[in-house]
Design a protein around this motif. Structure first.
Motif, PDB file in Angstrom:
ATOM      1  N   LYS A  47       0.841  -1.204   0.000  1.00  0.00           N
ATOM      2  CA  LYS A  47       0.000   0.000   0.000  1.00  0.00           C
ATOM      3  C   LYS A  47       0.878   1.258   0.000  1.00  0.00           C
ATOM      4  N   GLU A  52       0.701   0.685  -5.456  1.00  0.00           N
ATOM      5  CA  GLU A  52      -0.659   0.847  -5.978  1.00  0.00           C
ATOM      6  C   GLU A  52      -0.652   1.182  -7.466  1.00  0.00           C
ATOM      7  N   HIS A 188      -9.514  10.903  -9.252  1.00  0.00           N
ATOM      8  CA  HIS A 188      -8.566  11.624  -8.409  1.00  0.00           C
ATOM      9  C   HIS A 188      -9.150  11.653  -7.000  1.00  0.00           C
ATOM     10  N   SER A 189      -8.934  10.581  -6.262  1.00  0.00           N
ATOM     11  CA  SER A 189      -9.425  10.484  -4.893  1.00  0.00           C
ATOM     12  C   SER A 189      -8.365   9.769  -4.067  1.00  0.00           C
ATOM     13  N   GLU A 190      -8.544   9.779  -2.760  1.00  0.00           N
ATOM     14  CA  GLU A 190      -7.554   9.143  -1.882  1.00  0.00           C
ATOM     15  C   GLU A 190      -7.408   7.666  -2.208  1.00  0.00           C
ATOM     16  N   ARG A 191      -8.492   7.001  -2.544  1.00  0.00           N
ATOM     17  CA  ARG A 191      -8.463   5.566  -2.805  1.00  0.00           C
ATOM     18  C   ARG A 191      -7.831   5.233  -4.157  1.00  0.00           C
ATOM     19  N   TYR A 192      -8.059   6.087  -5.163  1.00  0.00           N
ATOM     20  CA  TYR A 192      -7.667   5.725  -6.529  1.00  0.00           C
ATOM     21  C   TYR A 192      -6.603   6.625  -7.150  1.00  0.00           C
ATOM     22  N   GLU A 193      -6.048   7.556  -6.386  1.00  0.00           N
ATOM     23  CA  GLU A 193      -5.084   8.497  -6.953  1.00  0.00           C
ATOM     24  C   GLU A 193      -3.936   7.771  -7.658  1.00  0.00           C
ATOM     25  N   TYR A 194      -3.438   6.700  -7.073  1.00  0.00           N
ATOM     26  CA  TYR A 194      -2.343   5.940  -7.685  1.00  0.00           C
ATOM     27  C   TYR A 194      -2.848   4.663  -8.356  1.00  0.00           C
TER      28      TYR A 194
END
Length: 318
Positions: A47, A52, A188-194
């Motif tokens: 993680k 990611e 573009h969010s904390e979960r999916y940024e990468y």
């Protein structure tokens, strides 16, 4: 001629029938594969931003490979049994990829719901946009519906058409996987940024040519419908690069210019205000009729793109 006829028949079936309600759709299988793959890869990869990003890239490759290989193998097997059986299957697959009728129905649904009440309009448009709709006024509901139709002229009609005519149903379903990956993890969010970086960037790449073709056809379609194609071209040239996406602004700017309205602007996502560029000029306030005009514009552009793409394919073939 085999592939061109399959695409034309698939487009006609979508025009007449849309997506039959209650029947299983291959996009559901792609969505399940993405969800299962995400759960598995998040357990395996560390993680960290690098971990990611690698996991998201592997998910993209796996889902796209499966989405191409399954229809490729199935069509090859069916053609080996009987050429016409293979043709029927490819036509069916082409039909399932197109979304012109679904876009038209979505526009009509939002327009009808808004005509009954603002609350119903908000609920209807919430089915098709990612932004928060609970505090929208009528103008914002209309703009959201028009923007959805304009932007999805690329994703739902023109891009599938281009890839179907380039490589048949297997390449068309590969594109559908690219598009579904972006809609599910390309945020573009904390979960999916990468994790979603590969999916978002590849969706941008796959839509580079189709988005510009769709915009040109929207401008030409505006002239056919008696809308202002000159203003559509002017706004397109001025505003197309304002969007953060390299593709979404192409069709939104053309549509805004044709209708003499302003689209885009700030919006709320997951409770947070997001600054967004505006397209077009506020020559007049949007009205419910603009939803229908946007649908007509999308339909005209779809027919023009189909005629152009089929003509190019036939010229190159012969």
């Amino acid at each position: 001629m085999y592939l061109t006829c399959a695409v034309l028949l698939g487009f006609a079936l979508d025009w007449l029938l849309g997506d039959p309600q209650g029947l299983w759709h291959p996009v559901c299988a792609i969505g399940r594969l993405i969800s299962l793959g995400e759960k598995l890869l998040r357990r395996v990869f560390p993680k960290t931003p690098r971990g990611e990003t690698a996991a998201g890239a592997l998910l993209w490759v796996t889902v796209c490979a499966v989405s191409f290989a399954v229809p490729f193998a199935l069509l090859r097997w069916l053609r080996g049994i009987n050429l016409w059986l293979g043709f029927a299957a490819e036509t069916l697959m082409c039909w399932q990829i197109f979304a012109r009728r679904s876009l038209a129905d979505a526009g009509a649904q939002v327009r009808g719901a808004l005509g009954r009440s603002l609350e119903e309009g908000r609920a209807a448009v919430a089915m098709y946009v990612g932004r928060d709709t609970g505090e929208m006024d009528a103008q914002q509901v209309i703009k959201a519906a028009v923007e959805t139709v304009a932007e999805n002229t690329t994703d739902g009609v023109v891009a599938p058409m281009v890839y179907l005519l380039l490589g048949g149903a297997p390449l068309g379903w590969l594109y559908k996987a690219v598009n579904t990956l972006d809609s599910m993890v390309g945020y573009h969010s904390e979960r999916y940024e990468y994790f979603g970086k590969a999916s978002a960037r590849m969706d941008d790449l796959f839509n580079l040519l189709p988005a510009r073709l769709a915009a040109v056809c929207l401008i030409a379609g505006a002239g056919m419908l008696g809308l202002d194609n000159r203003n559509a071209l002017r706004v397109f040239r001025r505003d197309r690069a304002r969007h953060k996406s390299p593709n979404a602004g192409q069709t939104e700017s053309a549509c805004a210019g044709a209708l003499h309205v302003q689209l885009g602007g700030d919006a709320s996502y997951f409770g947070k205000a997001v600054k967004k560029a505006a397209f077009g000029d506020p020559d007049r306030p949007v009205s419910q009729g603009d939803i229908g005009r946007a649908v007509d514009l999308m339909t005209a552009a779809s027919v023009l793109a189909l005629a152009l793409c089929c003509a190019v394919r036939l010229i190159l073939t012969f």
